[in-house]
Design an enzyme around this catalytic site. Structure first.
Site: not given
Ligand code: B16
Ligand code: MG
Length: 217
Positions: A9, A11
């Protein structure tokens, strides 16, 4: 079955962008007249942009048109991009560089499994655009976590089976996605929160590749 690939992952595992998502969502909620707590934010981790907005609006007791929701999601993303555009390699979480060099030495393949549409930009900012053999991000999937699509697509791109993969996740929805995909899941965070994970550690800084392989295979 021997492990052949590690799926990460983004984030909360490679970088702490979760704090920037939280700040941008909190600003949006405040403009709409309510607040979100850090505890509430836990359920947004790993969840897609629109699904996150739906959860936030429900929390604030608001029902809005799709047009208005698109406008709010774009506003949040603009604020989020302002925050992440200042990121550098200094933002890579402790232990990631050492862990990745062990991964390479062990001859394992790597994939990124992030539902974020901003993942390529973030990898570029932190100098890790070439660190993965496959990159699955929000532009390549139709279903966000806890659906396993982001990880099963990563395995398929690396031409390995789910049972040959280990997933590294910090979010409840991401741990569930890995488990539903049939993979061994390492949860990074608290065992009280990541109850479905096969192994839990505070961060990659607290693990070695050998420790993970010993548990997973
Ligand atoms: P975006 P991951 C996720 O990333 C985040 O944890 C989540 O908080 C966020 O809403 C989602 O990506 C979408 O992100 O708005 O930048 O497209 O944890 O899967 O790396
Ligand atoms: Mg994450």
């Amino acid at each position: 079955m021997p492990i052949r690939a590690f799926l990460f992952d983004l984030d909360g595992v490679i970088v702490d962008t979760a704090i920037y998502h939280y700040q941008a969502w909190k600003r949006l909620a405040n403009e709409l007249g309510f607040d979100i707590s850090e505890e509430f934010n836990e359920q947004l981790k790993g969840v897609s942009r629109m699904d996150s907005l739906d959860l936030i609006l429900a929390h604030g007791g608001l029902t809005l048109s799709d047009e208005k929701k698109n406008e709010l999601a774009a506003q949040k993303n603009q604020w989020y991009l302002e925050l992440v555009s200042r990121m550098t390699s200094d933002d890579i979480l402790p232990g990631v560089a050492t862990f990745f060099s062990q991964v390479r030495k062990a001859g394992l393949q790597t994939a990124l499994g992030s539902v974020s549409k901003n993942a390529p930009l973030i990898l570029e900012r932190i100098g890790m655009a070439d660190a993965f053999d496959a990159i699955i991000d929000g532009t390549k999937i139709t279903k966000g976590k806890p659906d396993p699509e982001v990880f099963t697509k990563g395995a398929a791109e690396l031409e390995v089976s789910p049972a040959e993969c280990v997933v590294f996740e910090d979010a409840v929805a991401g741990v569930e996605a890995g488990k539903r995909g049939g993979m061994f899941v390492v949860g990074l965070g608290s065992p009280d929160v990541l109850t479905q994970a096969d192994l839990v550690a505070p961060s990659l800084n607290d693990l070695t590749v050998d420790q993970v392989l010993t548990k997973a295979q």
